[in-house]
Structure formats: structure tokens, C-alpha cells
Design a protein around this motif. Structure first.
Motif, PDB file in Angstrom:
ATOM      1  N   GLY A   1       0.921  -1.378  -0.034  1.00  0.00           N
ATOM      2  CA  GLY A   1      -0.119  -0.298  -0.088  1.00  0.00           C
ATOM      3  C   GLY A   1       0.805   1.204  -0.135  1.00  0.00           C
ATOM      4  O   GLY A   1       0.525   2.252  -0.593  1.00  0.00           O
ATOM      5  N   SER A   2       1.921   1.353   0.533  1.00  0.00           N
ATOM      6  CA  SER A   2       2.768   2.468   0.854  1.00  0.00           C
ATOM      7  C   SER A   2       3.169   2.759  -0.635  1.00  0.00           C
ATOM      8  O   SER A   2       3.241   4.089  -0.799  1.00  0.00           O
ATOM      9  CB  SER A   2       3.897   2.288   1.722  1.00  0.00           C
ATOM     10  OG  SER A   2       3.485   1.887   3.010  1.00  0.00           O
TER      11      SER A   2
ATOM     12  N   ASP B   1      -7.133   5.972  -0.860  1.00  0.00           N
ATOM     13  CA  ASP B   1      -6.127   4.828  -0.116  1.00  0.00           C
ATOM     14  C   ASP B   1      -7.097   3.892   0.096  1.00  0.00           C
ATOM     15  O   ASP B   1      -7.662   3.954   1.323  1.00  0.00           O
ATOM     16  CB  ASP B   1      -5.467   5.509   0.976  1.00  0.00           C
ATOM     17  CG  ASP B   1      -4.502   4.492   1.851  1.00  0.00           C
ATOM     18  OD1 ASP B   1      -4.575   3.238   1.386  1.00  0.00           O
ATOM     19  OD2 ASP B   1      -3.869   4.684   2.650  1.00  0.00           O
TER      20      ASP B   1
ATOM     21  N   ASP C   1      -4.242  -3.183  -1.449  1.00  0.00           N
ATOM     22  CA  ASP C   1      -3.198  -4.087  -0.800  1.00  0.00           C
ATOM     23  C   ASP C   1      -3.717  -5.347  -0.859  1.00  0.00           C
ATOM     24  O   ASP C   1      -4.601  -5.836  -0.312  1.00  0.00           O
ATOM     25  CB  ASP C   1      -2.887  -3.618   0.665  1.00  0.00           C
ATOM     26  CG  ASP C   1      -1.622  -3.387   0.899  1.00  0.00           C
ATOM     27  OD1 ASP C   1      -0.684  -3.774   0.248  1.00  0.00           O
ATOM     28  OD2 ASP C   1      -1.228  -2.771   2.118  1.00  0.00           O
TER      29      ASP C   1
ATOM     30  N   HIS D   1      -1.903  -8.136  -0.172  1.00  0.00           N
ATOM     31  CA  HIS D   1      -1.462  -8.809   0.923  1.00  0.00           C
ATOM     32  C   HIS D   1      -2.050  -8.654   2.023  1.00  0.00           C
ATOM     33  O   HIS D   1      -1.878  -9.253   3.081  1.00  0.00           O
ATOM     34  CB  HIS D   1       0.073  -8.725   1.087  1.00  0.00           C
ATOM     35  CG  HIS D   1       0.591  -7.419   1.376  1.00  0.00           C
ATOM     36  ND1 HIS D   1       1.553  -7.162   0.747  1.00  0.00           N
ATOM     37  CD2 HIS D   1       0.057  -6.388   2.129  1.00  0.00           C
ATOM     38  CE1 HIS D   1       1.855  -5.628   1.158  1.00  0.00           C
ATOM     39  NE2 HIS D   1       0.780  -5.320   1.908  1.00  0.00           N
ATOM     40  N   LYS D   2      -3.351  -7.864   2.309  1.00  0.00           N
ATOM     41  CA  LYS D   2      -4.160  -7.671   3.254  1.00  0.00           C
ATOM     42  C   LYS D   2      -5.221  -8.617   3.107  1.00  0.00           C
ATOM     43  O   LYS D   2      -5.156  -9.707   3.250  1.00  0.00           O
ATOM     44  CB  LYS D   2      -4.482  -6.146   3.436  1.00  0.00           C
ATOM     45  CG  LYS D   2      -3.142  -5.393   4.160  1.00  0.00           C
ATOM     46  CD  LYS D   2      -3.608  -4.043   4.234  1.00  0.00           C
ATOM     47  CE  LYS D   2      -2.115  -3.326   4.869  1.00  0.00           C
ATOM     48  NZ  LYS D   2      -2.313  -1.861   5.117  1.00  0.00           N
TER      49      LYS D   2
HETATM   50  C1  PLP Z   1      -1.371  -0.825   5.559  1.00  0.00           C
HETATM   51  C2  PLP Z   1      -1.917   0.291   5.088  1.00  0.00           C
HETATM   52  C3  PLP Z   1      -0.986   0.997   4.025  1.00  0.00           C
HETATM   53  C4  PLP Z   1       0.521   0.749   3.996  1.00  0.00           C
HETATM   54  O1  PLP Z   1       0.387  -0.513   3.200  1.00  0.00           O
HETATM   55  P1  PLP Z   1       1.777  -1.535   3.182  1.00  0.00           P
HETATM   56  O2  PLP Z   1       1.182  -2.637   2.194  1.00  0.00           O
HETATM   57  O3  PLP Z   1       2.099  -1.764   4.661  1.00  0.00           O
HETATM   58  O4  PLP Z   1       2.967  -0.730   2.619  1.00  0.00           O
HETATM   59  C5  PLP Z   1      -1.533   2.274   3.803  1.00  0.00           C
HETATM   60  N1  PLP Z   1      -2.761   2.875   4.011  1.00  0.00           N
HETATM   61  C6  PLP Z   1      -3.537   1.906   4.961  1.00  0.00           C
HETATM   62  C7  PLP Z   1      -5.047   2.464   5.181  1.00  0.00           C
HETATM   63  C8  PLP Z   1      -3.234   0.866   5.429  1.00  0.00           C
HETATM   64  O5  PLP Z   1      -3.827   0.037   6.341  1.00  0.00           O
END
Ligand code: PLP
Length: 486
Positions: A148-149, A271, A300, A302-303
Motif C-alpha cells: 500500500g505504501s 487509499d 493491498d 497482501h491484506k
Molecule cells: C497498511 C496500510 C497502508 C500501507 O500499506 P503497506 O502494504 O503496509 O505498505 C496504507 N494505508 C492503509 C490504510 C493501510 O492500512
């Protein structure tokens, strides 16, 4: 032939390596299929830690021995996010086929940044699936990134490039002479601030707008701030909407953000590290209304899609905007008409990395193995579990729900009428540590309005209802015990 001439890094004996590989596979399947029986987390003991301070080996070691070291010294002390009672921060659990896909990716180990090979087509297909999932037009573009970053960073970079009003890549911020401003709520994830910093805009020009009681951005205050900034001569560039905040899972009013961004001629980035993939869930989808109106979105995988780390994705509605922000072709990356160096639109033209792992395979295999409907069902189930947990919390007098349930995130704390705020905060900190140290469950924490909360983020395809009943039982047990210790 001399012996050294035949030397390579391949095994001396392929059959021995085959046997070792089978053993690894057996162990991996045993590990994941019995995960529920183990503690969620175990601290790495000192006698293990010291081993990781040894110098780099000069000579060789048998591969089977190296593997045994992994089994003994590494595997028992991993983070624990494969466990059904891991609910910390916000992470997925991975899947066994996802892991195998990672292995296969490394077997063929292509470079997914450039070249005319299947990795390009595979990623194009995965991107096109993601466009479909968030209801973007198929003319959009995207790229798989580490997480996500990086996805947010790429999205905001495109925003800066498209909305700067001059060639910011060539001139840079200083010569351009404008001070850009970016807007998001106070709940926005810190990686967006890092992106704004790295893009030279400066953290103080990321305007963090206060939220409503439900932790969504206050639209009226946002509009006011943009208007004020314009009067002061700043150039409002981009609005970042949160589709699932990290603290409470709140989803900003994305439709309203889209309206403002259009009216103000600003970029609208979402985001969606937590929430965007929940477009797969018919239950969550209505709350994400407006995500399809954004100019770019970070996901993301992987979440909440459980692809093994790392797998992030950014989608951009304007392919040309995306490409213009990143394409840079020196002579050594010129594309030919035919051969391996042919093809167009290499992924290196859409992001920062040149050499890239072929992340697409594990995403592609995960989507094929389960299909959109089942992945969506797993997401819906987590939302139901969050509501179930919240219900128990509401009906238990020693517990207090601290925010409305945002998708799959529940924040609560243990309370006792005789304790003041400070004592209550300390007690809840101690409860959380006990949960971790006993290996019972791993939630994380957050502080809402000065109140320390236990935060349960349920992006977990292995959690069952009984796991939440167990959590509550342990919180009550530990709370009672610690209280009487005082
Ligand atoms: C986890 C997260 C990120 C960052 O993502 P990474 O995969 O850890 O780099 C950004 N925004 C939100 C809302 C997140 O929960």
C-alpha cells in the motif's frame, strides 16, 4: 574439462535436492494445517537471537542443514499472522497455493520490469481484473508494487505530475515556484505523508482535516480549507480519500470527495489499502460507493485478499497520465521491433522499479483458485465476525466499545467504574501484553480521544466465531486478575 569449469550454484546432486524439497513441502503443509494448535506468537529467546549475529560464512554448508536451522531457529518465532487469532495492525494470512506460486515465481525468476515475455501479459491480465473489481474503465492502467505504501506513492506522484500545471519532472518544485497542498483526514495512513514528503511538497502542506464522530473526513471543513489555501496563493493538488482508515476502518464519503475534486480541478486519490479489495464483497461494496469516481486508487492484496507478502497494486484511470509520470527510456532500454526486447508498455514505464519480481503469478493463482465470489465471501464473513464481537462487547458490562465497527475493525477496552482514565489505559496495555505473551491472541492497539483501546482487525480467512468468544473470555479473565493484583 577442468572441474572448476563445470562448477555452478546448482546442487551437486539433484536427487538429494528433490528429497529436501519434498520434505520442505511436507513440513509446510503440516505447519499450516495445524496452525490453530500453536501459540499465535512466541518471543525469540536470547540464545536464538545471538545466532543471528554471527559473521557471514566463508565456506559451504549442506542445504539440508541450512533448512534444519530454518526449522529450529526461524520458523517457531515468525510474526504469527498465519494464525486464526492474529488480528494486529492489518494483515493477511497468505494461502498455501499463494506460497507455492511465490516459489514457482522464484524458480523461473523473470524480471517483470521489461521484456517481451509472459510476465508482461500475466500482469496485464491481473491489472485488468483489478480494474474490473474496483469498477474502473478497462482503459485504465496499473501496476503491482510492494504494498500500500508504494501504491499510494505512485498514485500521488501521478497526481503531482498531471495537476502541477507545468512539467514538474523537468523543472522540479523549486523552479516551478508553486507551493502545492494535499488534503486528507487526520486519520490518513502515515505512508501518504511520507509520499508527500518524498515528492518535495512538505509534510506541513499535507492538510490533515478533522473528522466527524465516525472518523470520516469532515467535508465542510475540507472545502473551507481548500478555499482558504487558494486565497493564500497555494495550489491545491490532490485529495486523498481513505477507504478504510487504519484505526477504525472508517470510509470517507468518496462521492462527496469526488465532487469537490472535480469542482476544484484537483486529483482524487483513494487509499484503499484496507477497503478497496472489499469491492469483492456485496456486503461492503455499497459503503465504498464513489471509489470508481477517483483518479487513482491504492489496493493491498497482501491484506484482505491474503496473497503472501508482498503484493500491492495501484490503478490509475488515465493511462497516459500514469505513463507520463514515470516513462523514461535511455538507450539501453530502447524497445526493438522483435525478439525479447520488443513489446510495448513495459511495466518499468509505470513505476519506480526497473527490475521487479513477477508478483502477478501469486495474485493470478489466488484469484483462479478461489474466484471472486469466495474471496468476497471471506471478506463478508470477517465483517460479520466484527459485528459479532462488537455485540458481545456491548452486552458485557466490563467491556466498552470505543468506535462504531468500521468494516472489520473493532476497538474496545476493559473498564471498571472505580478506575480513572490513566489506570484504565494502563490496565488495557497490560491485558494486551498478556494476550500476546501467552500466545492466546494478537490484537493491536490504538488510542482514540486519549483512551487506549484494544484493536481487533479481522482480515483473517481462518478466524471462526469461537475465536472471538475465546478472546473475550481471556480479556475478562486477565482484566479481573490484573485488577485484583493492584
Ligand atoms: C497498511 C496500510 C497502508 C500501507 O500499506 P503497506 O502494504 O503496509 O505498505 C496504507 N494505508 C492503509 C490504510 C493501510 O492500512
Amino acid at each position: 574439462m577442468k572441474k572448476e569449469e563445470q562448477e555452478s550454484l546448482d546442487p551437486q546432486n539433484w536427487d538429494e535436492m528433490r528429497t529436501l524439497g519434498y520434505r520442505m513441502m511436507d513440513d509446510a503443509i503440516d505447519y499450516l494445517s495445524s496452525i490453530r494448535e500453536r501459540p499465535v506468537w512466541k518471543e525469540t529467546p536470547d540464545d536464538i537471537r545471538v545466532k543471528f549475529r554471527e559473521n557471514a560464512p566463508e565456506g559451504p554448508q549442506d542445504a539440508a542443514e541450512v533448512y534444519d536451522e530454518f526449522k529450529q531457529d526461524i520458523m517457531p518465532y515468525v510474526m504469527g499472522n498465519t494464525h486464526p487469532r492474529f488480528w494486529a495492525w492489518y494483515m493477511g494470512n497468505g494461502t498455501i497455493l499463494g506460497a507455492m506460486a511465490d516459489f514457482l515465481t522464484s524458480v523461473v525468476t523473470p524480471n517483470a520490469g521489461a521484456g517481451n515475455h509472459i510476465g508482461q501479459f500475466l500482469e496485464e491480465q491481473v491489472i485488468s481484473w483489478m480494474l474490473e473489481i474496483v469498477q474502473y474503465p478497462k482503459t485504465g492502467s496499473g501496476i503491482l508494487v510492494s504494498g500500500g505504501s508504494m501504491a499510494n506513492y505512485v498514485g500521488i506522484t501521478v497526481a503531482r505530475h498531471v495537476k502541477a500545471g507545468y512539467d514538474v519532472r523537468a523543472q522540479g518544485i523549486l523552479e516551478g515556484g508553486t507551493q502545492f497542498t494535499v488534503y486528507a483526514s487526520t486519520e490518513v495512513h502515515s505512508c501518504n505523508q511520507k509520499a508527500v514528503e518524498l515528492l518535495g511538497i512538505g509534510a506541513k502542506y499535507l492538510r490533515k482535516i478533522p473528522t466527524n464522530e465516525d472518523y470520516t473526513i469532515d467535508i465542510a471543513l475540507l472545502q473551507e480549507k481548500i478555499t482558504d489555501d487558494r486565497k493564500l496563493g497555494y495550489v491545491p493538488l490532490c485529495i486523498i480519500g481513505s477507504a478504510g482508515t487504519v484505526n477504525t476502518g472508517a470510509v470517507d464519503d468518496l462521492e462527496a470527495l469526488s465532487v469537490i475534486s472535480k469542482k476544484e480541478n484537483m486529483w482524487f486519490h483513494v487509499d484503499g489499502a484496507i477497503g478497496a479489495i472489499a469491492m469483492l464483497s456485496p456486503k461492503v461494496r455499497p459503503s465504498l460507493k464513489g471509489i470508481e469516481l477517483s483518479d487513482s486508487v491504492a489496493l493491498d492484496l497482501h491484506k484482505w485478499m491474503h496473497v503472501p507478502f508482498e503484493a500491492g497494486c495501484v490503478l490509475v484511470k488515465s493511462r497516459s497520465g500514469h505513463q507520463d509520470a514515470f516513462q523514461l527510456i535511455p538507450e539501453y532500454l530502447q524497445q526493438n521491433k522483435k525478439g525479447l526486447a520488443s513489446g510495448k508498455d513495459w511495466f518499468s514505464n509505470y513505476g519506480i522499479q526497473l527490475s521487479r519480481r513477477m508478483r502477478s503469478l501469486k495474485v493470478w493463482m489466488t484469484l483462479k483458485e478461489h474466484g471472486k465470489a469466495k474471496l468476497g465471501r471471506m471478506i463478508s464473513r470477517n465483517v460479520d465476525q466484527a459485528n459479532y464481537l462488537a455485540e458481545i462487547v456491548r452486552s458485557t458490562s466490563e467491556l466498552e466499545l470505543m468506535a462504531s465497527v468500521g468494516m472489520d475493525i473493532v476497538c474496545f477496552r476493559y473498564i471498571d467504574p472505580s478506575m480513572d482514565l490513566d489506570a484504565t489505559n494502563k490496565l488495557n496495555q497490560s491485558i494486551l501484553i498478556q494476550l500476546h505473551e501467552k500466545g492466546w491472541a494478537v490484537p493491536s492497539y490504538t488510542t482514540l480521544n486519549g483512551k487506549y483501546c484494544i484493536r481487533v482487525a479481522i482480515a483473517n480467512h481462518r478466524s471462526r466465531l469461537e475465536d472471538f468468544a475465546f478472546l473475550v473470555e481471556k480479556v475478562l479473565e486477565v482484566g479481573e486478575e490484573l485488577k485484583s493484583d493492584k
